[in-house]
Design a protein around this motif. Structure first.
Motif, PDB file in Angstrom:
ATOM      1  N   TYR A 205      38.383  36.620  26.804  1.00 46.83           N
ATOM      2  CA  TYR A 205      39.749  36.730  27.294  1.00 46.83           C
ATOM      3  C   TYR A 205      40.241  38.176  27.301  1.00 46.83           C
ATOM      4  O   TYR A 205      40.967  38.596  28.188  1.00 46.83           O
ATOM      5  CB  TYR A 205      40.658  35.841  26.439  1.00 46.83           C
ATOM      6  N   ARG A 206      39.824  38.968  26.320  1.00 45.70           N
ATOM      7  CA  ARG A 206      40.247  40.370  26.258  1.00 45.70           C
ATOM      8  C   ARG A 206      39.760  41.144  27.487  1.00 45.70           C
ATOM      9  O   ARG A 206      40.469  42.001  28.006  1.00 45.70           O
ATOM     10  CB  ARG A 206      39.755  41.023  24.966  1.00 45.70           C
ATOM     11  N   ASP A 207      38.550  40.819  27.976  1.00 45.43           N
ATOM     12  CA  ASP A 207      38.053  41.460  29.192  1.00 45.43           C
ATOM     13  C   ASP A 207      38.899  41.078  30.399  1.00 45.43           C
ATOM     14  O   ASP A 207      39.153  41.898  31.279  1.00 45.43           O
ATOM     15  CB  ASP A 207      36.592  41.070  29.447  1.00 45.43           C
ATOM     16  N   VAL A 208      39.354  39.829  30.445  1.00 45.34           N
ATOM     17  CA  VAL A 208      40.223  39.384  31.542  1.00 45.34           C
ATOM     18  C   VAL A 208      41.542  40.149  31.499  1.00 45.34           C
ATOM     19  O   VAL A 208      42.062  40.573  32.528  1.00 45.34           O
ATOM     20  CB  VAL A 208      40.462  37.859  31.490  1.00 45.34           C
ATOM     21  N   LEU A 209      42.075  40.363  30.305  1.00 45.29           N
ATOM     22  CA  LEU A 209      43.337  41.096  30.167  1.00 45.29           C
ATOM     23  C   LEU A 209      43.222  42.538  30.665  1.00 45.29           C
ATOM     24  O   LEU A 209      44.215  43.126  31.085  1.00 45.29           O
ATOM     25  CB  LEU A 209      43.804  41.096  28.709  1.00 45.29           C
ATOM     26  N   GLN A 210      42.013  43.105  30.637  1.00 47.88           N
ATOM     27  CA  GLN A 210      41.793  44.476  31.079  1.00 47.88           C
ATOM     28  C   GLN A 210      41.467  44.573  32.572  1.00 47.88           C
ATOM     29  O   GLN A 210      41.241  45.650  33.092  1.00 47.88           O
ATOM     30  CB  GLN A 210      40.644  45.101  30.269  1.00 47.88           C
ATOM     31  N   SER A 211      41.475  43.434  33.278  1.00 48.11           N
ATOM     32  CA  SER A 211      41.103  43.421  34.694  1.00 48.11           C
ATOM     33  C   SER A 211      42.216  43.992  35.574  1.00 48.11           C
ATOM     34  O   SER A 211      43.326  44.251  35.121  1.00 48.11           O
ATOM     35  CB  SER A 211      40.764  42.000  35.135  1.00 48.11           C
ATOM     36  N   ASP A 212      41.905  44.154  36.844  1.00 50.24           N
ATOM     37  CA  ASP A 212      42.840  44.710  37.829  1.00 50.24           C
ATOM     38  C   ASP A 212      43.752  43.592  38.339  1.00 50.24           C
ATOM     39  O   ASP A 212      43.433  42.899  39.296  1.00 50.24           O
ATOM     40  CB  ASP A 212      42.048  45.337  38.967  1.00 50.24           C
ATOM     41  N   THR A 213      44.900  43.435  37.695  1.00 49.56           N
ATOM     42  CA  THR A 213      45.822  42.355  38.063  1.00 49.56           C
ATOM     43  C   THR A 213      46.500  42.608  39.402  1.00 49.56           C
ATOM     44  O   THR A 213      46.889  41.656  40.086  1.00 49.56           O
ATOM     45  CB  THR A 213      46.880  42.131  36.970  1.00 49.56           C
ATOM     46  N   ASN A 214      46.620  43.874  39.801  1.00 51.08           N
ATOM     47  CA  ASN A 214      47.196  44.160  41.119  1.00 51.08           C
ATOM     48  C   ASN A 214      46.299  43.620  42.233  1.00 51.08           C
ATOM     49  O   ASN A 214      46.787  43.053  43.212  1.00 51.08           O
ATOM     50  CB  ASN A 214      47.422  45.663  41.301  1.00 51.08           C
ATOM     51  N   SER A 215      44.984  43.792  42.079  1.00 52.92           N
ATOM     52  CA  SER A 215      44.058  43.251  43.078  1.00 52.92           C
ATOM     53  C   SER A 215      44.093  41.727  43.082  1.00 52.92           C
ATOM     54  O   SER A 215      44.038  41.102  44.143  1.00 52.92           O
ATOM     55  CB  SER A 215      42.631  43.743  42.819  1.00 52.92           C
TER      56      SER A 215
ATOM     57  N   PHE B 126      37.112  27.879  37.700  1.00 52.36           N
ATOM     58  CA  PHE B 126      36.677  29.263  37.791  1.00 52.36           C
ATOM     59  C   PHE B 126      37.894  30.160  37.959  1.00 52.36           C
ATOM     60  O   PHE B 126      38.988  29.699  38.232  1.00 52.36           O
ATOM     61  CB  PHE B 126      35.683  29.472  38.936  1.00 52.36           C
ATOM     62  N   GLU B 127      37.659  31.443  37.763  1.00 54.07           N
ATOM     63  CA  GLU B 127      38.713  32.422  37.921  1.00 54.07           C
ATOM     64  C   GLU B 127      38.095  33.685  38.521  1.00 54.07           C
ATOM     65  O   GLU B 127      37.030  34.122  38.086  1.00 54.07           O
ATOM     66  CB  GLU B 127      39.353  32.742  36.572  1.00 54.07           C
ATOM     67  N   LEU B 128      38.744  34.216  39.532  1.00 55.65           N
ATOM     68  CA  LEU B 128      38.319  35.490  40.084  1.00 55.65           C
ATOM     69  C   LEU B 128      38.918  36.581  39.222  1.00 55.65           C
ATOM     70  O   LEU B 128      40.123  36.602  38.979  1.00 55.65           O
ATOM     71  CB  LEU B 128      38.816  35.652  41.516  1.00 55.65           C
ATOM     72  N   VAL B 129      38.069  37.484  38.758  1.00 59.18           N
ATOM     73  CA  VAL B 129      38.522  38.581  37.918  1.00 59.18           C
ATOM     74  C   VAL B 129      38.044  39.866  38.568  1.00 59.18           C
ATOM     75  O   VAL B 129      36.854  40.056  38.783  1.00 59.18           O
ATOM     76  CB  VAL B 129      37.955  38.454  36.483  1.00 59.18           C
ATOM     77  N   PHE B 130      38.970  40.733  38.896  1.00 63.32           N
ATOM     78  CA  PHE B 130      38.640  42.005  39.520  1.00 63.32           C
ATOM     79  C   PHE B 130      38.464  43.051  38.433  1.00 63.32           C
ATOM     80  O   PHE B 130      39.429  43.467  37.795  1.00 63.32           O
ATOM     81  CB  PHE B 130      39.733  42.408  40.515  1.00 63.32           C
TER      82      PHE B 130
END
Length: 108
Positions: free
Chosen positions: A18-28, A6-10
């Motif tokens: 995968y494109r939605d993951v790339l648009q996630s809040d990487t700082n969080s 699993f992966e937590l995606v903010f």
């Protein structure tokens, strides 16, 4: 994908690819992982692979670390980004054991 990871995606939207993951809040995500490390738990920046060798004690420590990290992020986020208190967010997700046994897609 592999149902044992699993992966937590903010993000504020559904994650479908995968494109939605790339648009996630990487700082969080980075902050969440940093708080986990402060609690003695290393989570790689990517996907998480649960291990069958984990003991109940390991899962208890992991769950506690995740709660601390969720609380830290909830306290840092504005109500517009995180409208639910961290206790409600965690309660809506179930326990770590439940998550390991019944993988689902959850949105924070």
């Amino acid at each position: 994908g592999d149902p044992t990871l699993f992966e937590l995606v903010f993000t504020g939207r559904d994650v479908r690819d995968y494109r939605d993951v790339l648009q996630s809040d990487t700082n969080s995500s980075s902050r969440f992982n940093a708080v986990l490390r402060e609690q003695g738990l290393f989570k790689s920046p990517g996907k998480t692979y649960p291990c069958l060798a984990l003991t109940e004690d390991d899962l208890t420590k992991t769950e506690a670390a995740y709660k601390v990290a969720a609380k830290a992020l909830a306290e840092e986020m504005s109500p517009a980004v995180c409208p639910m208190p961290h206790e409600a967010i965690w309660a809506s997700r179930g326990s770590m054991t439940d998550a390991a046994l019944a993988p689902t897609t959850q949105r924070f």
